[in-house]
Motif scaffolding. Structure first.
Motif, PDB file in Angstrom:
ATOM      1  N   GLN A   1      -9.803  -2.393  -7.257  1.00  0.00           N
ATOM      2  CA  GLN A   1      -8.968  -3.532  -6.872  1.00  0.00           C
ATOM      3  C   GLN A   1      -9.706  -4.530  -5.985  1.00  0.00           C
ATOM      4  OE1 GLN A   1      -5.366  -1.981  -5.141  1.00  0.00           O
ATOM      5  NE2 GLN A   1      -4.935  -0.713  -6.919  1.00  0.00           N
TER       6      GLN A   1
ATOM      7  N   ARG B   1     -11.433  -0.669 -16.871  1.00  0.00           N
ATOM      8  CA  ARG B   1     -11.492  -1.602 -15.743  1.00  0.00           C
ATOM      9  C   ARG B   1     -12.864  -1.609 -15.085  1.00  0.00           C
ATOM     10  NH1 ARG B   1      -7.055  -0.123 -11.808  1.00  0.00           N
ATOM     11  NH2 ARG B   1      -7.877  -1.913 -10.701  1.00  0.00           N
TER      12      ARG B   1
ATOM     13  N   GLU C   1      -9.720   4.032  -8.264  1.00  0.00           N
ATOM     14  CA  GLU C   1      -8.778   2.978  -8.654  1.00  0.00           C
ATOM     15  C   GLU C   1      -8.568   1.976  -7.517  1.00  0.00           C
ATOM     16  OE1 GLU C   1      -5.958   5.190 -11.935  1.00  0.00           O
ATOM     17  OE2 GLU C   1      -5.578   5.583  -9.816  1.00  0.00           O
ATOM     18  N   HIS C   2      -8.549   2.462  -6.291  1.00  0.00           N
ATOM     19  CA  HIS C   2      -8.424   1.552  -5.147  1.00  0.00           C
ATOM     20  C   HIS C   2      -9.660   0.646  -5.054  1.00  0.00           C
ATOM     21  CE1 HIS C   2      -7.129  -0.006  -1.331  1.00  0.00           C
ATOM     22  NE2 HIS C   2      -8.233   0.416  -0.741  1.00  0.00           N
TER      23      HIS C   2
END
Length: 97
Positions: free
Chosen positions: A58, A21, A54-55
């Motif tokens: 987003q 990602r 990971e936050h």
């Protein structure tokens, strides 16, 4: 085309997903900013750092670029020691967390 150039054969699935990602953001600038950082740091991140990363993944690319470059201060929910590590990794001055 962008993508990891690091060899991470022993990464667990969660870290592999985060690395993917980071390198496939949607804008080339953020691919390089987050992808290069992830290549260097993902294997050593503890669970709290990985949660924070990971936050951050987003967030919208245009916002991230403005925050990392210093054009805008990130909202409180994105301010962290990890965010400042990303800035420092790219040679940008730290700001108070």
């Amino acid at each position: 085309m962008t993508g990891t150039t690091a060899d991470h054969p022993d990464l667990d699935p969660r870290r592999r997903r985060a690395l993917f990602r980071a390198w496939h953001r949607g804008t080339r600038e953020m691919d390089f900013i987050l992808g290069r950082f992830a290549d260097a740091e993902i294997a050593g991140m503890n669970d709290d750092d990985l949660d924070t990363f990971e936050h951050l993944l987003q967030a919208i690319d245009a916002d991230l670029l403005a925050w990392v470059s210093g054009g805008r201060i990130p909202p409180e929910e994105y301010r962290s020691a990890l965010f400042e590590r990303i800035r420092a990794f790219h040679g940008l001055p730290a700001r108070p967390v």
